[in-house]
Structure formats: C-alpha cells, structure tokens
Design an enzyme around this catalytic site. Structure first.
Site, short mmCIF file in Angstrom:
data_model
loop_
_atom_site.label_atom_id
_atom_site.label_comp_id
_atom_site.label_asym_id
_atom_site.label_seq_id
_atom_site.Cartn_x
_atom_site.Cartn_y
_atom_site.Cartn_z
N GLU A 123 4.16 8.10 -0.57
CA GLU A 123 5.02 7.46 -1.57
C GLU A 123 4.46 7.73 -2.97
OE1 GLU A 123 5.03 3.23 -1.09
OE2 GLU A 123 5.98 2.87 -3.02
N ASP A 129 2.71 2.24 0.14
CA ASP A 129 2.00 1.06 -0.34
C ASP A 129 2.19 -0.09 0.63
OD1 ASP A 129 1.22 2.40 -2.58
OD2 ASP A 129 2.83 1.60 -3.87
N ASP A 155 3.04 -3.04 0.18
CA ASP A 155 3.76 -4.16 -0.44
C ASP A 155 5.24 -4.09 -0.04
OD1 ASP A 155 4.73 -2.04 -1.81
OD2 ASP A 155 3.96 -2.64 -3.77
N ASP A 188 7.93 -3.16 -1.62
CA ASP A 188 8.58 -1.90 -1.96
C ASP A 188 8.16 -0.80 -0.98
OD1 ASP A 188 10.27 -2.39 -3.95
OD2 ASP A 188 9.10 -1.40 -5.55
#
Ligand code: 0RA
Length: 650
Positions: free
Chosen positions: A433, A511, A513, A515
């Site tokens: 990403e 990541d 998180d 997102d």
C-alpha cells in the site's frame, strides 16, 4: 463359549478394529483433510452428516448441535437410533461396528438413499479415532443404550442404561488435543455450515448452541436454522444485500433420470456471477458436470428466447454463454450415488451422466418461467444484451493489456522492483500500500527472491465496476502483468491461465489501520472475483506488520496485539537498568525503517503470513458483495464490528 473365551474373542476383534483406526490416527490428514481448524470443524460435519442422512431417509426432522464448555461437541438427532442388535458377522453390537470400523456407517441399511457425507465421506468411526473421549447414546426399542470410547477404543460393551419413550442418536466427542493444532471451535464457522445444510435440506430443523459463553441476559448464544423453501430461500439469502432484478426466484425441484436435482436462480443489478454448485451437500468450488449442465440449460433456453423475441436482431449483438451470467445468483444441488470428485481440491464433479439431467431441469424451469413472466423475461434479455456489449468493450481493453506485454521489452510494469530468481516456486511478490511504504520495502527486502510492487492509494472497487473498467485500470493491469498471468484458457474464456505465473507467493502488505484494512479488502475482492484460482492454489497471503514497538534503552521488541504489548512492558520494566520503557504505536508501514520492516514483516524466519483460503464459498461471496457492494450501511456496520472477514479464513 465361556465368559472368559467371550472376553478374549472381544479383545481379538478389537485388535483388528484398532488396526483400522490406528491408520486414521497415524495419518489423520488423509482422512479429514488437515489437523488445523478446518479438520477440527470437519469432525462436526462428519457426525452431522450421519443425522442428515437419517433425515433424508425420512426418519428424522431435528438435529441439535452443542458446543460444550470444554469444546467437546454434542450432536443429537430424533431418528431411528443407530441399531444396537448383535451384528452376526462381527460378533458385536451394530453400534460398536458403526463406531469402530472404518467405512462401516451405511452397511446396515442398503435401502435408504445414502448420499450425504462429508467431502471425505469417512464416517463417524474416523471422528471416534481422533477423539480422546466419545460417548454414543441410542434411544431405541424403548431402551437407552450407551458405549464410550477413548481414541476409538471401546471402554465397555454396549450397555443398557435406562428406558426411553422416544428414538434417536446422540454422539458427544472431544477432539484429541495431541492430534489437532487447535481444539477451540469457532461458532460462526459452524453456524455458516449449519445454515447452509438447512437451506440444502429443507424441512430439517438444525439448532446450534454455544455453551461456552453467555450474553448480557445470561442466555447462551445459539441459532435455529430451518428452511421451508430450500434453495429458493438460499438464493434470496445470498442476494440479501443486492438489488434484485426479478421479484421472485426461478425454482425447480425434481428427479431426472433418477438423479435428484434442485435449482434456484435469480438476477440482480450487479455485474458478478454467483453460482454455487453442490453435490451431496458438498460445495463443489471447482464445478464439474452438474455446473456444465446448468450453464448449458441456461444458455440454450435464454438464447432461444432472446432470438425468438427479435430483440437480438434489433440490437445487432452476438451473445455468448458468459453474457447470460452477469448479475446471476444461482444454487444447483444434485444428489449422486457414487460421485467422482476430481480437480486440484477434489471439488469438481466428474460423473458424465449428471450433465443432461441438470441441463433438462434448468431448461424446463426457465422455459416455463419465461413464458409465464413476459415482463421479467424482457428485463433478463435486456440485461444479457448489456452484458454482451460490455464484454466486447472488455475484450478490447484486455487485449490491449496482453498485447502490450508481448511488445515492450521486459513488458514488466515500471513500478515493479523484481527479484533476481526466476523460479516461481521460490519467488514472492509484495503488493504494498502506497509508494512510500513500497520504497521502504524495496530497501528492506531480500532481492534474491522478493519482488516489490507499490500500489497507489485505493485500488478499484471491482464489486461496483463493469468489466471493461477493470481491465482498463492501471493498478490492475500492473498486477496482471507483474504476475505473468492471462485471462482465458483453452476450455474456459474466463479461467486464469497460470502457466507463466512468476511468483507462488503474492503477499498483500497494508497498514494495520482501518484504511489499510479497507485496501486489503479491495485487493482481496479483486483476487476473489478475478483470480480465484490464485487463492484456490494457496498462492495469496497477507503480511502482518506489528502494531507496537516496546523500547527500553537499546533493547527493543515488537508486539502484534495489546496483550503482547503489556507483557513486553512488564518484562522490560522488570529488567534492571534505570531507563524508562517507551511504547511506539505503528500507525502505518511508513513509520518503520527498512530494517524494522524486514525484521518484523518480511524476513521468512520471523514473519507471520496469513494464507488466504476460501472456507465457505457461498458465505464468502456474500461477505464480499456486502463489504464492497452498493449497500453501504451493512458494510459500515460490518467493518466497524469486525475488521476481518467472516469466512475467508486467513
Ligand atoms: C442404519 C440403520 C438405521 C439407522 C441408522 C443407520 C442411523 C444412523 C445414524 C447416525 C446418526 N444418527 C443416525 N440415525 C440412524 C435404522 C434401521 C432400522 O431401524 O430399521
């Protein structure tokens, strides 16, 4: 025979029995697939299948499944009860034979139509062999009979323990912890299978109760699964988050050439095809002759109708088989006496004699439907024409991608930092990403066998886009090109051609998180819809970057969850020196330097990769359509409640 002789005889028989069951314990994976979570759950399916058989024979309508506090499982039915009389040849109770002799299950009742049975169809004796404790209780002939076993070995002869006014069988088993990697049952996994079984076998009530936990009101978690309308309701359930194109489902149930066939289908406004095909209650991911029959019936009938209606000539389009399946949701279920399973995962039906009956059933049901519903028929044909036009546009876009591959130099995307090895079996590609994390990964990797490809921001949501948009998308083109795969093989225009696949590990690195998890889902959705074969071959993985770094002076360690973090803090606090303990929360991959990323997430010696598998294909389709489809509220709720995927077991 004296009592003494009887005892010896009994023991001798048991030795033979043991040889059979010993084989199961020696190579459990051969019998139940694996000894991980999957195999553990398979034990339950195997026992439940016996009760389903009893129900299909018309003798049972209720099956209760309990997850007990100790993670043992109870399966109870209200069938006739496993026979307990002496089995003349084996010289012991039929119950004992069923429980201790491999493949003995169906021996006593040749007349009943026995078609259920787990993928491996190994029988309850296998479950017995792999259980440290098992207790069988039978209500029959006004009495209650019981026998207990340890790793398949009877602890006493079948005995009478009371009187009964009902009939039925109860099996309680505790999986052997020395065999299974884990012995903790997952409620949702069992629930998905019980729901599926209830849809596939209408009229049977299946309850599932989890006795390990209680909710706020002190009640145990549990559900009752029951379907009055079978596949009709299954299709509606699969499409529950989609916008229907037809008001009703199209439904057929009957027997053709002695083969029971049940089919239900409907259309929705999406562009994806979702056909679930079952043989003897087993989801045949790889399709086979019954699926070919379905496709043939669908194509022939719709093509004839569309041609006769004159709509095709007006639109000047050529239609193909694929065009009839855009936005189609269908379930096909057949019962086959001696199924031949083929293919990579043994989930492809090979029996030639099944194609024609299914094709006839589909033709008949569709022809009737189209005749009786002219308005809906028109909607379907319009949808098919739209699909044909989109397909032509998509083919052009796809050909552009593939032509570019052949022409330009190495043909590899500029963003790809390739590895030096050319042996696909040892090569890995990280889909990372963002460009910044991609840069770090390039510095941190072992370039001998690890390739890096950064993906920019959010990749296209394939669930909502039409096909040609997908093949025009830059990021998606890059993935195809980097992997070296193409769309279309000799016998299937949509199948993935993996002959030139360049990596046997595709690792998605996002990541940790919200997102990141969303991007991970987007990429997974893409693989699930357009490169399912990659998942089925076990080539797709998810990297697991740490969430925390816990530091004290020069010492630093990583933690992947809050518990681990707290333990590390305690450990480091206890370790003498004066300096204080610091905790860093990694919000993104970008916060790690190359060395940290290598140490925690990329070094094969220390990293944890989660392999992506398709556990329950029907449920999986639904999860993706919900996560990524039109219907936003349930998606948000799902993501907030549970950032991972219900049935895509990673
Ligand atoms: C063979 C014969 C009969 C019952 C069963 C098998 C049977 C097996 C299982 C396994 C779980 N539940 C079950 N219920 C029944 C009965 C034959 C007869 O009564 O005539």
């Amino acid at each position: 025979m004296s009592e003494q002789e009887k005892k010896q005889d009994y023991a001798a028989d048991n030795i033979q029995v043991l040889e059979g069951l010993e084989a199961v314990r020696k190579r459990p994976a051969m019998y139940i697939g694996d000894v991980g979570v999957k195999g553990l759950h398979h034990l339950v399916y195997e026992v439940v299948d016996n009760s389903i058989d009893e129900a299909l024979a018309g003798h049972c309508d209720t099956i209760d499944v309990l997850i007990n506090e100790d993670n043992s499982i109870t399966v109870k039915d209200n069938g006739r009860g496993i026979p307990t009389a002496m089995h003349t040849k084996e010289k012991k109770s039929a119950l004992e034979v069923v429980m201790t002799v491999l493949h003995a299950g169906g021996k006593f009742d040749k007349d009943t139509y026995k078609v259920s049975g787990g993928l491996h169809g190994v029988g309850v004796s296998c479950v017995n062999a792999l259980s440290s404790d098992l207790r069988a209780t039978v209500h029959r002939d006004g009495k209650i009979f019981q026998q207990e076993y340890k790793i398949g070995v009877p602890q006493y002869e079948v005995k009478e323990i009371g009187t009964a006014s009902d009939t039925g069988t109860e099996v309680r088993f505790l999986p052997d912890a020395s065999i299974f990697e884990t012995t903790v049952y997952n409620y949702d996994t069992l629930a998905a299978r019980m729901r599926e079984l209830a849809f596939l076998n209408k009229g049977i009530t299946i309850t599932l109760t989890d006795l390990r936990n209680k909710d706020e009101e002190g009640k145990h978690i549990g559900q009752t699964f029951y379907s009055e309308e079978g596949l009709n309701e299954f299709v509606k359930y699969l499409d529950r988050n989609r916008e229907p194109l037809l008001e009703d489902t199209v439904y057929f149930e009957g027997e053709k050439d002695g083969i029971p066939v049940e089919v239900a289908m409907t259309y929705n406004t999406s562009y994806t095809e979702n056909i679930q095909a079952y043989v003897n209650n087993i989801n045949t991911h790889e399709g086979g002759t019954h699926l070919s029959g379905f496709r043939r019936g669908l194509t022939n009938t719709l093509k004839k109708y569309a041609t006769d209606s004159g709509m095709l000539a007006k639109e000047k389009v050529e239609i193909e088989g694929d065009d009839f399946r855009e936005g189609l949701t269908a379930v096909v279920s057949v019962k086959v006496q001696e199924p031949q399973f083929e293919g990579q995962t043994k989930t492809k039906l090979g029996n030639r004699e099944v194609t024609a009956p299914v094709s006839q059933a589909v033709s008949q049901m569709l022809a009737d439907y189209l005749e009786e519903h002219p308005n809906e028929a028109k909607i379907i044909v319009q949808k098919v024409i739209l699909a044909a036009k989109a397909r032509q546009a998509a083919r052009k876009a796809r050909e552009m991608v593939q032509r570019k591959n052949v022409m330009s130099g190495s043909g590899l995307p500029g963003k790809l930092a390739d590895c030096s090895s050319k042996d696909p079996a040892e090569c890995e590609i990280y889909l990372v990403e963002g460009d910044s994390a991609g840069g770090t990964a390039k510095q941190g990797r072992d370039r001998n066998f690890q390739a890096i490809m950064p993906l920019r921001g959010k990749i296209l949501n394939v669930e909502k886009a039409m096909q040609h948009k997908i093949f025009e998308n830059e990021e998606i083109k890059n993935i195809y090109t980097a992997l070296g795969v193409r769309v279309g093989t000799e016998d299937d225009s949509k199948a993935l051609n993996m002959e030139k696949l360049r990596y046997h590990k595709v690792i998605i690195m996002c990541d940790a998180d919200v997102d990141g998890s969303h991007i991970e889902t987007l990429i997974l959705t893409f693989f699930f819809r357009y490169m399912k074969e990659m998942i089925e071959n076990g080539y797709v993985y998810i990297a697991t970057p740490p969430l925390y770094q816990v530091k004290k002076g020069a010492k630093s360690q990583y933690a992947w969850d809050d518990d681990q973090r707290d333990r590390l803090i305690q450990e480091l606090k206890g370790s003498g020196s004066e300096s204080s303990v610091g905790v860093q929360r990694y919000k993104g991959l970008g916060e790690m330097n190359a060395e940290q990323l290598w140490d925690t997430t990329m070094n094969p010696e220390y990293r944890t990769l989660r392999q992506v598998t398709i556990e329950n294909a029907a449920e999986c389709d639904q999860v993706f359509s919900m996560l990524m489809g039109e219907d936003v509220p349930p998606r948000r709720e799902f993501i907030e409640r549970n950032a991972k995927y219900a049935n895509i077991d990673v």
